[in-house]
Motif scaffolding. Structure first.
Motif, PDB file in Angstrom:
ATOM      1  N   SER A 703       0.834  -1.212   0.000  1.00 15.06           N
ATOM      2  CA  SER A 703       0.000   0.000   0.000  1.00 15.06           C
ATOM      3  C   SER A 703       0.860   1.249   0.000  1.00 15.06           C
ATOM      4  O   SER A 703       0.603   2.207  -0.744  1.00 15.06           O
ATOM      5  N   GLU A 704       1.920   1.240   0.835  1.00 15.15           N
ATOM      6  CA  GLU A 704       2.798   2.418   0.927  1.00 15.15           C
ATOM      7  C   GLU A 704       3.590   2.625  -0.367  1.00 15.15           C
ATOM      8  O   GLU A 704       3.780   3.755  -0.820  1.00 15.15           O
ATOM      9  N   VAL A 705       4.018   1.499  -0.962  1.00 15.86           N
ATOM     10  CA  VAL A 705       4.764   1.573  -2.228  1.00 15.86           C
ATOM     11  C   VAL A 705       3.886   2.228  -3.302  1.00 15.86           C
ATOM     12  O   VAL A 705       4.341   3.103  -4.042  1.00 15.86           O
ATOM     13  N   ILE A 706       2.604   1.807  -3.364  1.00 14.74           N
ATOM     14  CA  ILE A 706       1.679   2.359  -4.368  1.00 14.74           C
ATOM     15  C   ILE A 706       1.463   3.847  -4.109  1.00 14.74           C
ATOM     16  O   ILE A 706       1.525   4.675  -5.038  1.00 14.74           O
ATOM     17  N   LYS A 707       1.237   4.203  -2.816  1.00 12.56           N
ATOM     18  CA  LYS A 707       0.965   5.602  -2.464  1.00 12.56           C
ATOM     19  C   LYS A 707       2.159   6.488  -2.841  1.00 12.56           C
ATOM     20  O   LYS A 707       1.988   7.537  -3.470  1.00 12.56           O
ATOM     21  N   ASP A 708       3.357   6.042  -2.506  1.00  5.40           N
ATOM     22  CA  ASP A 708       4.562   6.823  -2.834  1.00  5.40           C
ATOM     23  C   ASP A 708       4.694   7.009  -4.347  1.00  5.40           C
ATOM     24  O   ASP A 708       5.035   8.090  -4.833  1.00  5.40           O
ATOM     25  N   GLY A 709       4.439   5.927  -5.080  1.00  8.75           N
ATOM     26  CA  GLY A 709       4.560   5.962  -6.543  1.00  8.75           C
ATOM     27  C   GLY A 709       3.596   6.952  -7.167  1.00  8.75           C
ATOM     28  O   GLY A 709       3.972   7.760  -8.034  1.00  8.75           O
ATOM     29  N   LEU A 710       2.328   6.933  -6.728  1.00  6.52           N
ATOM     30  CA  LEU A 710       1.315   7.832  -7.286  1.00  6.52           C
ATOM     31  C   LEU A 710       1.630   9.290  -6.949  1.00  6.52           C
ATOM     32  O   LEU A 710       1.484  10.179  -7.788  1.00  6.52           O
ATOM     33  N   GLU A 711       2.096   9.522  -5.700  1.00  7.66           N
ATOM     34  CA  GLU A 711       2.423  10.905  -5.304  1.00  7.66           C
ATOM     35  C   GLU A 711       3.588  11.443  -6.137  1.00  7.66           C
ATOM     36  O   GLU A 711       3.592  12.613  -6.524  1.00  7.66           O
ATOM     37  N   ASN A 712       4.544  10.583  -6.397  1.00  6.63           N
ATOM     38  CA  ASN A 712       5.702  10.983  -7.204  1.00  6.63           C
ATOM     39  C   ASN A 712       5.274  11.388  -8.617  1.00  6.63           C
ATOM     40  O   ASN A 712       5.775  12.356  -9.181  1.00  6.63           O
ATOM     41  N   LEU A 713       4.322  10.637  -9.194  1.00  9.94           N
ATOM     42  CA  LEU A 713       3.830  10.939 -10.555  1.00  9.94           C
ATOM     43  C   LEU A 713       3.048  12.252 -10.581  1.00  9.94           C
ATOM     44  O   LEU A 713       3.123  13.008 -11.552  1.00  9.94           O
ATOM     45  N   ILE A 714       2.309  12.530  -9.503  1.00  8.31           N
ATOM     46  CA  ILE A 714       1.571  13.802  -9.414  1.00  8.31           C
ATOM     47  C   ILE A 714       2.570  14.960  -9.325  1.00  8.31           C
ATOM     48  O   ILE A 714       2.426  15.990  -9.992  1.00  8.31           O
ATOM     49  N   GLU A 715       3.606  14.741  -8.508  1.00  2.81           N
ATOM     50  CA  GLU A 715       4.668  15.750  -8.334  1.00  2.81           C
ATOM     51  C   GLU A 715       5.367  16.067  -9.657  1.00  2.81           C
ATOM     52  O   GLU A 715       5.691  17.217  -9.957  1.00  2.81           O
ATOM     53  N   LEU A 718       2.719  14.293 -14.186  1.00  2.00           N
ATOM     54  CA  LEU A 718       2.275  13.264 -15.129  1.00  2.00           C
ATOM     55  C   LEU A 718       0.844  12.796 -14.819  1.00  2.00           C
ATOM     56  O   LEU A 718       0.144  12.316 -15.698  1.00  2.00           O
ATOM     57  N   LEU A 719       0.451  12.928 -13.538  1.00  2.00           N
ATOM     58  CA  LEU A 719      -0.924  12.593 -13.127  1.00  2.00           C
ATOM     59  C   LEU A 719      -1.519  13.796 -12.403  1.00  2.00           C
ATOM     60  O   LEU A 719      -0.797  14.633 -11.854  1.00  2.00           O
ATOM     61  N   LYS A 720      -2.875  13.852 -12.394  1.00  2.00           N
ATOM     62  CA  LYS A 720      -3.584  14.883 -11.623  1.00  2.00           C
ATOM     63  C   LYS A 720      -4.529  14.179 -10.660  1.00  2.00           C
ATOM     64  O   LYS A 720      -5.089  13.130 -10.981  1.00  2.00           O
ATOM     65  N   GLY A 721      -4.723  14.813  -9.480  1.00  2.00           N
ATOM     66  CA  GLY A 721      -5.620  14.227  -8.485  1.00  2.00           C
ATOM     67  C   GLY A 721      -4.955  14.255  -7.134  1.00  2.00           C
ATOM     68  O   GLY A 721      -3.827  14.721  -6.986  1.00  2.00           O
ATOM     69  N   THR A 722      -5.661  13.745  -6.131  1.00  2.00           N
ATOM     70  CA  THR A 722      -5.079  13.714  -4.785  1.00  2.00           C
ATOM     71  C   THR A 722      -5.256  12.338  -4.176  1.00  2.00           C
ATOM     72  O   THR A 722      -6.186  11.607  -4.509  1.00  2.00           O
ATOM     73  N   ILE A 723      -4.310  12.008  -3.273  1.00  2.00           N
ATOM     74  CA  ILE A 723      -4.437  10.758  -2.520  1.00  2.00           C
ATOM     75  C   ILE A 723      -4.413  11.154  -1.054  1.00  2.00           C
ATOM     76  O   ILE A 723      -3.424  11.714  -0.571  1.00  2.00           O
ATOM     77  N   SER A 724      -5.503  10.902  -0.365  1.00  2.00           N
ATOM     78  CA  SER A 724      -5.599  11.283   1.033  1.00  2.00           C
ATOM     79  C   SER A 724      -4.672  10.410   1.867  1.00  2.00           C
ATOM     80  O   SER A 724      -4.655   9.189   1.732  1.00  2.00           O
ATOM     81  N   GLU A 725      -3.877  11.050   2.741  1.00  2.00           N
ATOM     82  CA  GLU A 725      -2.926  10.286   3.563  1.00  2.00           C
ATOM     83  C   GLU A 725      -3.672   9.422   4.561  1.00  2.00           C
ATOM     84  O   GLU A 725      -3.254   8.315   4.868  1.00  2.00           O
ATOM     85  N   LYS A 726      -4.767   9.960   5.120  1.00  2.00           N
ATOM     86  CA  LYS A 726      -5.486   9.200   6.155  1.00  2.00           C
ATOM     87  C   LYS A 726      -6.250   8.054   5.519  1.00  2.00           C
ATOM     88  O   LYS A 726      -6.282   6.953   6.011  1.00  2.00           O
ATOM     89  N   ASP A 727      -6.889   8.346   4.389  1.00  2.00           N
ATOM     90  CA  ASP A 727      -7.771   7.330   3.784  1.00  2.00           C
ATOM     91  C   ASP A 727      -7.157   6.791   2.502  1.00  2.00           C
ATOM     92  O   ASP A 727      -7.302   7.360   1.432  1.00  2.00           O
ATOM     93  N   HIS A 728      -6.448   5.662   2.611  1.00  2.00           N
ATOM     94  CA  HIS A 728      -5.818   5.061   1.425  1.00  2.00           C
ATOM     95  C   HIS A 728      -6.851   4.610   0.415  1.00  2.00           C
ATOM     96  O   HIS A 728      -6.565   4.470  -0.749  1.00  2.00           O
ATOM     97  N   ASN A 729      -8.048   4.321   0.889  1.00  2.00           N
ATOM     98  CA  ASN A 729      -9.070   3.805  -0.025  1.00  2.00           C
ATOM     99  C   ASN A 729      -9.851   4.941  -0.685  1.00  2.00           C
ATOM    100  O   ASN A 729     -11.023   4.813  -0.972  1.00  2.00           O
ATOM    101  N   SER A 730      -9.142   6.037  -0.870  1.00  2.00           N
ATOM    102  CA  SER A 730      -9.776   7.192  -1.511  1.00  2.00           C
ATOM    103  C   SER A 730     -10.419   6.796  -2.829  1.00  2.00           C
ATOM    104  O   SER A 730      -9.808   6.119  -3.639  1.00  2.00           O
ATOM    105  N   LYS A 731     -11.694   7.230  -2.999  1.00  2.00           N
ATOM    106  CA  LYS A 731     -12.419   6.865  -4.229  1.00  2.00           C
ATOM    107  C   LYS A 731     -12.217   7.912  -5.327  1.00  2.00           C
ATOM    108  O   LYS A 731     -12.731   7.765  -6.414  1.00  2.00           O
ATOM    109  N   SER A 732     -11.473   9.020  -5.021  1.00  2.00           N
ATOM    110  CA  SER A 732     -11.335  10.072  -6.040  1.00  2.00           C
ATOM    111  C   SER A 732     -10.495   9.555  -7.204  1.00  2.00           C
ATOM    112  O   SER A 732      -9.447   8.936  -6.999  1.00  2.00           O
TER     113      SER A 732
END
Length: 997
Positions: A703-715, A718-732
């Motif tokens: 889960s942490e590996v995926i979260k780090d990867g997605l945040e890096n792509l947003i940074e 390359l991607l747009k959107g947000t990933i909530s730190e508290k709620d990994h199961n973010s539906k956005s």
């Protein structure tokens, strides 16, 4: 006039005094005078004779698809028939004979019939009507569009085929001449009755086989559910009479019948590929689905395209090459024929992405992966894992078959691929393993105390000089087998290969030179023509003894020439690096491992297995043997090596971050496979990393590996959107940016995508187009800059040869002239200059020289680089230019680069004079062969597709019959693909929009 000129000297034109028409004219006069025969009868006689000659030719041809008509032989056949049996043709004129005629001649004889007998219904018109009715709803074979009658005759009257046929009191000669001229220009498919019958039988067999495969019963038709013609083709083209027992068992597995995924593993040389090819043919012919075959290297892809094109021509499917800069994304959607895509790992991934994006992934019925253990090898393993995971996740209808000789942790791979497993220890030839320490040879024996059992002492008289020169006794080991049998010596480095080859030939007896002496001289001549008059001094010294080296420092042409001569027995010893074991199939009676190292690393078990697997040639040797040369100090390491299990295969998604994990996450969102965190997590559980997460991801959870990867792509933007730190199961839902889309569609390494974007933007402000130097710099691969160390004097010399505008390019990219001058003169540099940019510009100079000179030899000499490295740079640049083109296509602001890069990609792909490019499009035709073909008069793809393999063998030096057949088949396949593509485009254009009244 060029248009009248015949392609080949052997073929008569039909206009000359000695021609077929002249003969027809004589015969007609003779009959009209002597026997008062009317024009119609004369026509029928000639027609019957022509038919018998053509029919005889059809029978004799290599295959129905290779009907290249030899006019000379037809003419003689027709004349002999008329001389011996003047009435025969008249009696035998039937509907079946008329079926062999092209439509322009049919039209003429139909007119004759009407005039001679208005009351009688013409069998011509009847046959013709039937044929038109029966074939009106079929799609015409597009190959005829290209290969009509190009070589049989060369018409001069451009309007002859468009004028209506009017019957005048002309001679048969004039009518036949007019009809043949029209026919030469006609784009009508000419099919004989015999061929139609053969095709009908084949279609019927395919229909039966398809039904049989769909039914649950075990009895699935004549040859594993395939037409018996397939069995004949394996016998004709491969010399395979029967299958091994394990191959039969594997093909009859219940899991295969139920279309489950399958992994199968056998020792090298066990015959794995044949099973895969039969399964591929079942998918193409019986289930009517496309197939993707993934192979590790470009050379193997090209070899496989050549080998399977003959099957495609005979059985009616297309073989498409996806390697280097070749391949179309997405592939053309074929209405009739199915496609076999043969791809490298990288191109296979891009192809799968394009099929998912266009919602056509279900068209892919089967994916076959050779060397499945590559999953565990670096960035290429990561790309292979990503490709297979996407197929598993997006298509429930695509079957996956993986094969390898070296697999250990099969359980993990089974979980990942949801696959059954089949294994067998079968080897067609027994393999005996030995190790040599000093002058003693031990047999590898797991039962003995230390794993080795004494076998024998070397029996070879060594002088003190020879002992010093050859302390490892390579000459003793080699002379036990050569020249009667073949031998491979695997060496740890490229330099070591050349040294071993030189050493062995220095101490061999003179008698070795006499073995197939003429053929060895021919090989040296051939290498000389490949090198534009230059031959490597080492090869010049070693080839007369039947010895050569084989490593990546050779050009593709040289490697191919050496491989062919080794396979045919002209060369009996190759000193090679480990890449040969993983690449082409060149078996030997004895395999010697010069040292248990590859470079500076100790040998891995799967590398060792691949090397020794080359020992023993099926059908030639009763046994194969491998000898590992070990120093006393490495004895314990060698014991571990030969008795240890194979290495496990682990996911590389985490190790290869930008080409692995981040690349996967980006394309998941871009292809809309998974757009929320939850969906991405669900996908990741289906990867090999997901299966092995407990072993591989100890510091962080998946889960942490995926979260780090997605945040890096947003940074990175390359991607747009947000990933909530508290709620990994973010539906956005996450969305991809235009730059992100361009990056994954261009298969650009994420480590460089922002840098590439900045450089292309800068280029828009002032792209120097006086020459292609600036564009070449942008197309020089980033990852090759690490392996480059410039020679500063050469750099300085090359820089001084540039024009003022070209020097401006160096300034724009950030390499000032003062920097190069100071480096060349050894002065201290105060100003910081980016070394990767400096190295990249140096490689650009190499490419620039190459495109100007198109001579790898002279360029490698000029830059003091190995010619193999220069060629590798060229093919990497061609691939990168092709990726760059796809990248620019996705970003509107870079529209100007599209046309420029299209042309540059083509130049880099072939790097030859423009006239050779059409020939080099054929799989496996490299520069030297293209020159031979061009000089022999084969100047276009159509010329090659129409060629007779026997004529090719006679006209082209060092070309075997098998190679000639493969070249012709590959050319036909390529033409067929191009014709299909054109036809698809035409049909798209002809579609009438529904909203038009």
């Amino acid at each position: 006039n060029d248009s009248e000129e015949d392609m080949f000297g052997d073929y008569d034109s039909f206009y000359g005094n000695d021609s077929l028409i002249a003969q027809v004219d004589d015969i007609e006069h003779k009959y009209l005078q002597d026997k008062n025969v009317d024009v119609k009868a004369a026509g029928e006689v000639v027609l019957g004779s022509l038919h018998s000659a053509v029919h005889q030719k059809e029978q004799d041809n290599f295959s129905a698809s290779e009907n290249v008509v030899d006019l000379k032989r037809d003419k003689e056949g027709a004349c002999q028939k008329l001389d011996s049996d003047p009435a025969g043709g008249n009696q035998e004129l039937t509907e079946s004979i008329l079926d062999d005629l092209p439509s322009s001649q049919l039209l003429y004889f139909e007119k004759l019939n009407e005039l001679s007998s208005a009351s009688r219904t013409s069998p011509v018109s009847k046959g013709r009507d039937e044929r038109v009715n029966s074939s009106s709803d079929k799609v015409r074979d597009p190959l005829s569009f290209y290969t009509g009658a190009e070589h049989r005759n060369r018409p001069t009257d451009s309007s002859s085929h468009s004028k209506p046929v009017l019957f005048k009191a002309e001679s048969l000669k004039d009518h036949l001449k007019s009809a043949m001229t029209g026919n030469a220009r006609a784009q009508t498919l000419q099919v004989s009755k015999t061929k139609q019958l053969k095709e009908a039988v084949l279609s019927e067999e395919i229909f039966v086989a398809r039904k049989a495969i769909e039914s649950p019963s075990a009895d699935i038709g004549p040859f594993y559910g395939l037409p018996s013609k397939v069995k004949d083709l394996f016998r004709q083209l491969r010399g395979i009479e029967t299958l091994y027992e394990w191959q039969h068992d594997c093909l009859m597995l219940e899991s295969l019948q139920q279309r489950k995924n399958l992994i199968y593993s056998l020792p090298t040389s066990g015959g794995k590929t044949l099973v895969a090819e039969i399964i591929i043919l079942q998918e193409l012919l019986c289930r009517q689905k496309d197939v993707l075959m993934i192979l590790p290297y470009i050379a193997i892809v090209q070899e496989k395209v050549r080998g399977l094109s003959s099957f495609g021509i005979e059985l009616g499917f297309l073989v498409e090459e996806y390697a280097g800069s070749k391949g179309r994304f997405p592939p053309i959607k074929r209405r009739v024929k199915k496609s076999l895509y043969i791809a490298t790992i990288e191109k296979g991934h891009a192809l799968v992405n394009s099929l998912i994006e266009t919602e056509r992934i279900d068209d892919l019925g089967l994916v076959v992966v050779d060397e499945l253990h590559m999953l565990g090898e670096g960035s290429r393993g990561a790309i292979l894992e990503i490709t297979l995971a996407k197929i598993l996740y997006t298509s429930k209808k695509t079957q996956i078959i993986g094969m390898s000789a070296t697999l250990n942790n099969v359980g993990d791979l089974q979980n990942f691929l949801q696959a059954e497993y089949y294994t067998n220890n079968f080897r067609p030839v027994e393999l005996k393993e030995y190790i040599k320490i000093r002058d003693t040879i031990y047999a590898v024996d797991s039962k003995s105390e230390n794993g080795f059992a004494f076998s024998r002492l070397l029996n070879f008289k060594y002088s003190s000089n020879l002992e010093r020169a050859d302390p490892d006794h390579i000459i003793a080991l080699v002379t036990e087998v050569i020249p009667k049998y073949s031998c491979l010596i695997f060496c740890p480095t490229k330099k070591s290969c050349e040294n071993v080859a030189s050493l062995v030939c220095k101490y061999l007896k003179k008698e070795f030179r006499a073995h197939r002496e003429k053929e060895k001289q021919d090989l040296i001549k051939n290498l000389k023509s490949i090198g534009n008059g230059t031959v490597c001094p080492v090869l010049k010294q070693t080839i007369p003894f039947g010895i050569a080296y084989h490593h990546s420092g050779l050009t593709n042409d040289e490697r191919k020439s050496i491989e062919e001569n080794y396979s045919s027995g002209v060369l009996c010893l190759l000193a090679c690096t480990a890449t040969l074991a993983a690449g082409v199939n060149l078996p030997a009676r004895r395999v010697i491992l010069r040292s248990p190292y590859v470079g500076n690393d100790f040998l891995k078990k799967n590398q060792y297995k691949q090397m020794i697997g080359r020992a023993g040639r099926a059908g030639i040797d009763s046994a194969g043997e491998s000898i590992l040369i070990v120093q006393e100090k490495d004895k314990h390491l060698a014991q571990d090596l030969v008795h240890s299990p194979l290495e496990n295969c682990y996911s590389n998604l985490l190790l290869e971050l930008t080409k692995g994990m981040q690349s996967l996450l980006l394309s998941l969102v871009g292809l809309k496979i998974a757009v929320t965190y939850e969906e991405v997590h669900s996908f990741m559980c289906c990867t090999l990393l997901g299966v092995q997460q407990q072993q591989l991801s100890k510091e962080k959870s998946l889960s942490e590996v995926i979260k780090d990867g997605l945040e890096n792509l947003i940074e990175k933007g390359l991607l747009k959107g947000t990933i909530s730190e508290k709620d990994h199961n973010s539906k956005s839902a996450l969305t991809i940016t235009p730059l992100g889309k361009a990056t994954y569609k261009g298969s650009i390494d994420l480590a460089y995508c922002n840098l590439l974007y900045r450089e292309l933007r800068k280029g828009l402000e002032g792209l120097v187009l006086e020459s292609n130097l600036h564009l070449l710099y942008l197309s020089t691969p980033y990852d090759m800059t690490f392996t480059c160390s410039p020679d500063w004097m050469i750099y300085f010399r090359q820089f001084n040869q540039l024009s003022a505008a070209e020097r401006k390019v160096a300034d724009i990219v950030g390499v000032p002239e003062s920097f190069i001058t100071k480096k060349a003169s050894g002065q201290a540099i105060r100003k910081n200059v980016d070394s990767s940019v400096v190295n990249r510009l140096y490689l650009t100079f190499v490419l620039y020289s190459l495109l100007k000179e198109t001579n790898i030899w002279s360029v490698s000499e000029k830059f003091n680089m190995s010619r193999g490295y220069v060629q590798n740079l060229l093919s990497s640049a061609a691939s990168f230019a092709s990726c760059l083109l796809h990248f620019c296509e996705e970003l509107e602001e870079f529209w100007v680069y599209k046309a420029l890069l299209t042309e540059l990609t083509k130049q880099l792909t072939y790097c030859v004079k423009a006239e050779l490019i059409p020939l080099m499009e054929v799989a496996g035709v490299l520069e030297a062969r293209a020159k031979q073909l061009y000089n022999a008069g084969y100047k276009t793809l159509a010329h090659l597709a129409n060629a007779n393999p026997e004529t090719l063998v006679r006209m082209i030096e060092h070309l075997s019959r098998r190679q000639a057949k493969q070249i012709v088949s590959s050319a036909k396949m390529l033409l067929s693909e191009k014709a299909e593509a054109l036809q698809e485009e035409v049909e798209e254009l002809l579609k009438v929009p529904t909203d038009i009244p």
